[in-house]
Design a protein around this motif. Structure first.
Motif, PDB file in Angstrom:
ATOM      1  N   VAL A  72       0.921  -1.308   0.005  1.00 26.59           N
ATOM      2  CA  VAL A  72      -0.059   0.102   0.064  1.00 26.59           C
ATOM      3  C   VAL A  72       0.877   1.451   0.154  1.00 26.59           C
ATOM      4  CG1 VAL A  72      -1.550   1.293   1.419  1.00 26.59           C
ATOM      5  CG2 VAL A  72      -2.021  -1.237   0.905  1.00 26.59           C
ATOM      6  N   ALA A  73       2.102   1.247   0.923  1.00 29.67           N
ATOM      7  CA  ALA A  73       2.748   2.244   1.069  1.00 29.67           C
ATOM      8  C   ALA A  73       3.535   2.466  -0.470  1.00 29.67           C
ATOM      9  CB  ALA A  73       3.919   2.205   2.112  1.00 29.67           C
ATOM     10  N   GLU A  74       4.079   1.547  -1.098  1.00 31.48           N
ATOM     11  CA  GLU A  74       4.691   1.711  -2.411  1.00 31.48           C
ATOM     12  C   GLU A  74       3.763   2.192  -3.434  1.00 31.48           C
ATOM     13  OE1 GLU A  74       6.112  -2.325  -3.058  1.00 31.48           O
ATOM     14  OE2 GLU A  74       7.843  -2.135  -1.770  1.00 31.48           O
ATOM     15  N   ARG A  75       2.543   1.710  -3.369  1.00 29.30           N
ATOM     16  CA  ARG A  75       1.519   2.026  -4.290  1.00 29.30           C
ATOM     17  C   ARG A  75       1.208   3.474  -4.165  1.00 29.30           C
ATOM     18  NH1 ARG A  75      -0.887   2.713  -9.057  1.00 29.30           N
ATOM     19  NH2 ARG A  75      -3.204   2.813  -9.105  1.00 29.30           N
ATOM     20  N   ARG A  76       1.190   4.227  -2.814  1.00 31.56           N
ATOM     21  CA  ARG A  76       0.940   5.563  -2.606  1.00 31.56           C
ATOM     22  C   ARG A  76       2.195   6.348  -3.084  1.00 31.56           C
ATOM     23  NH1 ARG A  76       0.683   9.975   0.175  1.00 31.56           N
ATOM     24  NH2 ARG A  76      -1.277  10.704   1.139  1.00 31.56           N
ATOM     25  N   GLN A  77       3.431   5.836  -3.021  1.00 28.20           N
ATOM     26  CA  GLN A  77       4.596   6.676  -3.374  1.00 28.20           C
ATOM     27  C   GLN A  77       4.668   6.799  -4.732  1.00 28.20           C
ATOM     28  OE1 GLN A  77       8.340   4.708  -2.307  1.00 28.20           O
ATOM     29  NE2 GLN A  77       9.379   6.767  -1.720  1.00 28.20           N
ATOM     30  N   GLU A  78       4.235   5.465  -5.576  1.00 25.50           N
ATOM     31  CA  GLU A  78       4.385   5.612  -6.714  1.00 25.50           C
ATOM     32  C   GLU A  78       3.371   6.644  -7.513  1.00 25.50           C
ATOM     33  OE1 GLU A  78       2.898   2.713 -10.450  1.00 25.50           O
ATOM     34  OE2 GLU A  78       2.684   1.799  -8.359  1.00 25.50           O
ATOM     35  N   LEU A  79       2.157   6.675  -6.744  1.00 25.58           N
ATOM     36  CA  LEU A  79       1.197   7.917  -7.431  1.00 25.58           C
ATOM     37  C   LEU A  79       1.631   9.189  -7.121  1.00 25.58           C
ATOM     38  CD1 LEU A  79      -2.363   6.104  -6.352  1.00 25.58           C
ATOM     39  CD2 LEU A  79      -1.479   6.426  -8.685  1.00 25.58           C
ATOM     40  N   ALA A  80       2.368   9.442  -5.954  1.00 26.15           N
ATOM     41  CA  ALA A  80       2.851  10.496  -5.801  1.00 26.15           C
ATOM     42  C   ALA A  80       3.774  11.029  -6.734  1.00 26.15           C
ATOM     43  CB  ALA A  80       3.113  10.627  -4.345  1.00 26.15           C
ATOM     44  N   GLN A  81       4.552  10.172  -6.781  1.00 25.85           N
ATOM     45  CA  GLN A  81       5.962  10.605  -7.578  1.00 25.85           C
ATOM     46  C   GLN A  81       5.959  10.384  -8.968  1.00 25.85           C
ATOM     47  OE1 GLN A  81       8.922   7.704  -6.262  1.00 25.85           O
ATOM     48  NE2 GLN A  81       9.280   8.933  -4.222  1.00 25.85           N
ATOM     49  N   LYS A  82       4.764   9.845  -9.494  1.00 29.65           N
ATOM     50  CA  LYS A  82       4.695   9.743 -11.049  1.00 29.65           C
ATOM     51  C   LYS A  82       3.905  10.932 -11.575  1.00 29.65           C
ATOM     52  CE  LYS A  82       2.198   6.814 -14.369  1.00 29.65           C
ATOM     53  NZ  LYS A  82       1.188   5.314 -14.489  1.00 29.65           N
ATOM     54  N   GLN A 244     -10.924  18.917  -3.688  1.00 28.45           N
ATOM     55  CA  GLN A 244     -10.459  20.154  -2.922  1.00 28.45           C
ATOM     56  C   GLN A 244      -8.656  20.012  -2.195  1.00 28.45           C
ATOM     57  OE1 GLN A 244     -11.752  23.210  -1.892  1.00 28.45           O
ATOM     58  NE2 GLN A 244      -9.933  23.611  -1.311  1.00 28.45           N
ATOM     59  N   ARG A 245      -8.563  18.536  -2.070  1.00 27.31           N
ATOM     60  CA  ARG A 245      -7.088  18.433  -1.701  1.00 27.31           C
ATOM     61  C   ARG A 245      -6.239  18.579  -2.932  1.00 27.31           C
ATOM     62  NH1 ARG A 245      -9.599  14.210   0.727  1.00 27.31           N
ATOM     63  NH2 ARG A 245      -8.899  12.533  -0.960  1.00 27.31           N
ATOM     64  N   MET A 246      -6.602  18.237  -4.145  1.00 33.56           N
ATOM     65  CA  MET A 246      -6.229  18.529  -5.177  1.00 33.56           C
ATOM     66  C   MET A 246      -5.526  19.934  -5.434  1.00 33.56           C
ATOM     67  SD  MET A 246      -6.513  17.417  -9.160  1.00 33.56           S
ATOM     68  CE  MET A 246      -5.668  17.932 -10.439  1.00 33.56           C
ATOM     69  N   ARG A 247      -6.762  20.787  -5.331  1.00 32.18           N
ATOM     70  CA  ARG A 247      -6.569  22.180  -5.322  1.00 32.18           C
ATOM     71  C   ARG A 247      -5.465  22.780  -4.457  1.00 32.18           C
ATOM     72  NH1 ARG A 247      -8.705  26.939  -7.161  1.00 32.18           N
ATOM     73  NH2 ARG A 247      -8.480  28.765  -5.671  1.00 32.18           N
ATOM     74  N   ASN A 248      -5.761  22.195  -3.060  1.00 32.33           N
ATOM     75  CA  ASN A 248      -4.701  22.532  -2.179  1.00 32.33           C
ATOM     76  C   ASN A 248      -3.206  22.132  -2.347  1.00 32.33           C
ATOM     77  OD1 ASN A 248      -6.937  23.398  -0.787  1.00 32.33           O
ATOM     78  ND2 ASN A 248      -7.045  21.493   0.658  1.00 32.33           N
ATOM     79  N   GLU A 295      -0.952  17.093  -1.003  1.00 32.97           N
ATOM     80  CA  GLU A 295       0.216  16.344  -1.360  1.00 32.97           C
ATOM     81  C   GLU A 295       1.137  16.998  -2.477  1.00 32.97           C
ATOM     82  OE1 GLU A 295       0.507  13.266  -0.633  1.00 32.97           O
ATOM     83  OE2 GLU A 295      -1.532  12.915   0.608  1.00 32.97           O
ATOM     84  N   ARG A 296       2.348  16.382  -2.187  1.00 33.06           N
ATOM     85  CA  ARG A 296       3.635  16.965  -3.250  1.00 33.06           C
ATOM     86  C   ARG A 296       3.391  15.987  -4.202  1.00 33.06           C
ATOM     87  NH1 ARG A 296       9.119  18.621  -0.491  1.00 33.06           N
ATOM     88  NH2 ARG A 296       9.272  19.220  -2.575  1.00 33.06           N
ATOM     89  N   MET A 297       3.278  16.410  -5.427  1.00 33.58           N
ATOM     90  CA  MET A 297       3.261  15.702  -6.570  1.00 33.58           C
ATOM     91  C   MET A 297       4.166  16.367  -7.656  1.00 33.58           C
ATOM     92  SD  MET A 297       0.437  13.878  -6.016  1.00 33.58           S
ATOM     93  CE  MET A 297      -0.384  13.180  -7.450  1.00 33.58           C
ATOM     94  N   GLU A 298       5.390  15.834  -7.839  1.00 31.84           N
ATOM     95  CA  GLU A 298       6.580  16.124  -8.412  1.00 31.84           C
ATOM     96  C   GLU A 298       6.818  15.148  -9.681  1.00 31.84           C
ATOM     97  OE1 GLU A 298       9.155  16.843  -5.282  1.00 31.84           O
ATOM     98  OE2 GLU A 298       8.110  18.606  -4.739  1.00 31.84           O
ATOM     99  N   GLY A 299       5.975  14.490 -10.156  1.00 30.09           N
ATOM    100  CA  GLY A 299       6.156  13.345 -11.196  1.00 30.09           C
ATOM    101  C   GLY A 299       6.310  14.223 -12.580  1.00 30.09           C
ATOM    102  N   GLN A 300       6.301  13.398 -13.602  1.00 29.84           N
ATOM    103  CA  GLN A 300       6.629  13.844 -14.962  1.00 29.84           C
ATOM    104  C   GLN A 300       5.199  13.818 -15.773  1.00 29.84           C
ATOM    105  OE1 GLN A 300       9.431  15.256 -15.989  1.00 29.84           O
ATOM    106  NE2 GLN A 300      10.218  14.885 -13.995  1.00 29.84           N
ATOM    107  N   GLU A 301       4.255  13.069 -15.416  1.00 26.53           N
ATOM    108  CA  GLU A 301       2.846  12.761 -16.069  1.00 26.53           C
ATOM    109  C   GLU A 301       2.105  13.681 -15.490  1.00 26.53           C
ATOM    110  OE1 GLU A 301      -0.439   9.479 -16.259  1.00 26.53           O
ATOM    111  OE2 GLU A 301       1.803   8.740 -16.578  1.00 26.53           O
ATOM    112  N   GLY A 302       1.428  14.537 -16.277  1.00 31.12           N
ATOM    113  CA  GLY A 302       0.507  15.875 -15.953  1.00 31.12           C
ATOM    114  C   GLY A 302      -0.779  15.140 -15.756  1.00 31.12           C
ATOM    115  N   LEU A 303      -1.608  15.513 -14.680  1.00 35.25           N
ATOM    116  CA  LEU A 303      -2.738  14.892 -14.439  1.00 35.25           C
ATOM    117  C   LEU A 303      -3.833  16.255 -14.821  1.00 35.25           C
ATOM    118  CD1 LEU A 303      -2.505  13.259 -11.051  1.00 35.25           C
ATOM    119  CD2 LEU A 303      -3.178  12.347 -13.140  1.00 35.25           C
ATOM    120  N   GLY A 304      -5.135  15.996 -15.366  1.00 35.79           N
ATOM    121  CA  GLY A 304      -6.046  16.777 -15.639  1.00 35.79           C
ATOM    122  C   GLY A 304      -6.767  16.939 -14.229  1.00 35.79           C
ATOM    123  N   LEU A 305      -7.848  17.732 -14.372  1.00 36.88           N
ATOM    124  CA  LEU A 305      -8.538  17.893 -12.932  1.00 36.88           C
ATOM    125  C   LEU A 305      -9.474  16.835 -12.556  1.00 36.88           C
ATOM    126  CD1 LEU A 305      -9.800  21.625 -13.411  1.00 36.88           C
ATOM    127  CD2 LEU A 305      -7.921  20.812 -12.233  1.00 36.88           C
TER     128      LEU A 305
END
Length: 685
Positions: A72-82, A244-248, A295-305
């Motif tokens: 679960v932690a690895e999956r979370r880290q993957e999402l945040a870093q991707k 809202q968390r995404m906006r934050n 969250e800190r999202m600093e990956g290379q793949e851009g996310l739409g809203l």
């Protein structure tokens, strides 16, 4: 009838099994769990803690809670870093660049365009602001010459509208691609009706009929198919909170850009007003959702809203799963684990492992393995102690068989040694059958009855003969185990308990006529039940009171005057304390000669009672070795110096040997006076 069967056959449908435990899975096997739990209990854990530790570690074939939590932690880290959060802004910028480029090309090749108009248009395109929001706002009234450029520019407004809706209603971005004015009007109507329903619910004036009417009218927008307004609120609030968390989590610049662009969504400021009202209603009705996280999202793949909101929902699911898997809150049970979320995040195999752990936890609670005591704490039941003891005894049997020619404890002690004679079986006999004589008797009887050959042989009770065995004497056994601090400090605490439980299990299951007493001795000695000894925490109080433990053992022997006394002493230290006549405990280190004298006197009493004595010396201390050897010579006992892991086999083997008819130990001199330099006859007191 045949036609009916064919019709039923054609109606049969097969589908993948979903939900519930695996119908083909093997029954839950508690053996491995009980062994592991027993080891931890003997090491000082409570049964409840030991069970939790096993569930955390998992078994040989199944992942445990820790492994699932790690994934679960690895999956979370993957999402945040991707990912990063500027996907919508980048898509808008690409559409804007495409529209401007197409317009420039059209201006360059349109010969009929007035030169002044061309120059003005090119100047406007050349001087567009760097901000996509400002550029879109400036081009909002631009007279596009290129149809392709106009189409790309209109896509920006359409994209923003779909993304804004997709943040609140999953799947809306794709559903509204190439939306018509009628589609937009339907969306606006749904939002108005939804806000009216939520307003009524806030005031407490809504009715089930109002909810049903809303769902009948707008069900296509809610694939989750909520059955009540609370289910609808939960679904909407969870996604809105994720949005809202995404906006934050965005930078201030990103938020400002999107706020400015949002006014262009579908070309309708009313849409943003309706969505803002919806968010306000949801925050008011579901304040417990996490509206303030980031969250800190600093990956290379851009996310739409919309996609980003889905990712933030995944992150919330993973956080919830992490808490459930931690089992760190009061009253936690594995039934709390959300298997649907686990499947979505980690796949089917993780759910199979989790369900197996749930079944194991339930089986441990319901199988009689543990029960709550009067203090509210879980304890191992006698049934669990027996199962654990049998497992330890099997381990002892394997070690004994390797050293003693494949001796099998399952046969040892069931009866005496065979005398060579046989006799007819009688009710209550437990001796082994003489198979040859039994079958011969059956054949003889069958032939005497005149039954034809080849008709088979049937054994009757009168045919059975058993081997006669020599009578065994009853044994009175005292196992003295050192519980001083050095036993715990040097890693001998658990082997000591394993030894006691193995011997207890052997005697209570195979030698029920024998009387066993367990005596623990540290600074003082105490008679203990097996459950008490197994649950005993490591004792860090100094003192080895062999004298007191021998007093208790001799009292046990005197209560059974017709039984053969067997004295088994497990220790890793010389006597350092004794019991004074007034009942007080005296302690001194190094050993006081008086303390040793008291111990020797009681050992002599054991010898006079006829005890077969075995010492099990743990450790390599030369002083201890000299002392134990002298004690053994004095009473004609034996000394065994096993490794800690072999202690159980050594003690059980010694007990079995002492029970053989005619078994015993040779006598020898004492040597205590020479060892301690005394010649005043103190040892004889």
């Amino acid at each position: 009838m045949a036609r009916t069967n064919r019709r039923l056959s054609r109606a049969t449908r097969y589908a993948r099994y979903a939900g519930g435990p695996d119908p083909l899975a093997a029954p839950v096997d508690l053996t491995e769990a009980l062994d592991a739990i027993g080891e931890d209990v003997m090491a000082g854990y409570s049964p409840e803690q030991a069970m939790r530790e096993f569930l955390r570690r998992g078994s040989k074939d199944r992942a445990g809670l820790d492994d699932l939590a790690r994934r679960v932690a690895e999956r979370r880290q993957e999402l945040a870093q991707k990912h990063n959060l500027d996907g919508t802004l980048q898509e808008i910028k690409q559409l804007l660049d495409s529209a401007v480029l197409a317009e420039r090309k059209q201006l360059a090749r349109d010969a009929g365009l007035d030169e002044g108009d061309r120059a003005l248009a090119e100047m406007q395109l050349d001087n567009l602001p760097a901000s996509p929001a400002a550029a879109v706002s400036e081009l909002n009234g631009y007279d596009w010459q290129s149809g392709a450029a106009r189409a790309d520019f209109e896509k920006i407004k359409d994209l923003l509208g779909r993304e804004m809706l997709d943040q609140r209603f999953a799947g809306m971005k794709n559903a509204l691609e190439n939306a018509t004015d009628d589609d937009r009007a339907a969306i606006a109507e749904m939002l108005n009706d939804l806000n009216a329903l939520l307003d009524a619910h806030t005031r407490g004036t809504d009715t089930p009929e109002q909810f049903d009417e809303f769902m009948q009218k707008h069900a296509d927008y809610f694939p989750e198919n909520p059955q009540t307004i609370d289910e609808l609120l939960d679904t909407l609030a969870q996604r809105a909170a994720a949005a809202q968390r995404m906006r934050n989590s965005m930078t201030q610049e990103q938020r400002d850009e999107l706020d400015a662009l949002a006014q262009q969504a579908f070309g309708s400021p009313e849409l943003m007003q309706s969505l803002a009202q919806l968010d306000e209603n949801l925050q008011s009705l579901r304040p417990g959702e996490n509206w303030g996280g980031s969250e800190r999202m600093e990956g290379q793949e851009g996310l739409g809203l919309g996609d980003g909101t889905g990712v933030f929902q995944d992150l919330a699911d993973l956080d919830e799963l992490s808490e459930q898997l931690s089992q760190s809150y009061n009253g936690s049970r594995l039934d709390d684990l959300d298997l649907d979320k686990l499947t979505r995040q980690l796949g089917d195999q993780a759910t199979v492992d989790a369900r197996a752990l749930q079944q194991l936890e339930k089986a441990l609670h319901e199988s009689g393995t543990m029960k709550r005591g009067s203090d509210g704490q879980y304890k191992l039941t006698p049934k669990a102690m027996r199962a654990l003891g049998k497992a330890l005894l099997r381990d002892v049997a394997e070690k004994l068989s390797g050293r003693q020619g494949n001796r099998d404890l399952r046969q040892a002690g069931a009866a005496g040694d065979r005398s060579g004679a046989t006799r007819e079986w009688a009710f209550g006999d437990t001796e082994p059958w003489d198979v040859t004589r039994t079958i011969t008797n059956a054949l003889t009887r069958t032939a005497g009855e005149g039954r034809p050959t080849g008709s088979g042989i049937r054994i009757e009770i009168g045919d059975v003969e058993v081997h006669e065995t020599e009578a065994r004497t009853q044994a009175c056994v005292a196992l003295l185990v050192d519980t001083s601090f050095s036993m715990a400090m040097d890693g001998r605490w658990v082997p000591m308990k394993r030894t006691a439980l193995a011997l207890h299990t052997l005697i209570t299951s195979r030698f029920r006529g024998d009387e066993l007493q367990l005596i623990g001795f540290g600074r003082a000695a105490e008679v203990m039940q097996i459950e008490q000894l197994i649950g005993l925490d490591a004792m860090w109080e100094k003192g080895t009171n062999l004298h007191h433990s021998l007093l208790l053992a001799n009292r046990h022997f005197r209560k059974h005057p017709t039984a053969q006394p067997v004295l088994l002493i497990v220790t890793d230290g010389e006597p350092t304390s004794h019991l004074e006549p007034n009942g007080e405990v005296y302690f001194n280190y190094p050993p006081d000669p008086v303390t040793v004298a008291y111990a020797v006197r009681e050992l002599d009493n054991s010898m006079r009672l006829g005890a077969h004595t075995s010492f099990f010396r743990l450790g390599d201390d030369p002083g201890l070795a000299r002392f134990i050897d002298s004690m053994a010579r004095r009473v004609g006992g034996t000394v065994v110096a096993p490794e800690a892991d072999d202690l159980g086999a050594a003690v059980v083997g010694s007990y079995l040997g002492s029970r053989k008819p005619g078994g015993g130990f040779g006598a020898a001199g004492s040597g205590f006076d020479e060892l301690f330099g005394r010649s005043d006859g103190l040892w004889a007191r």
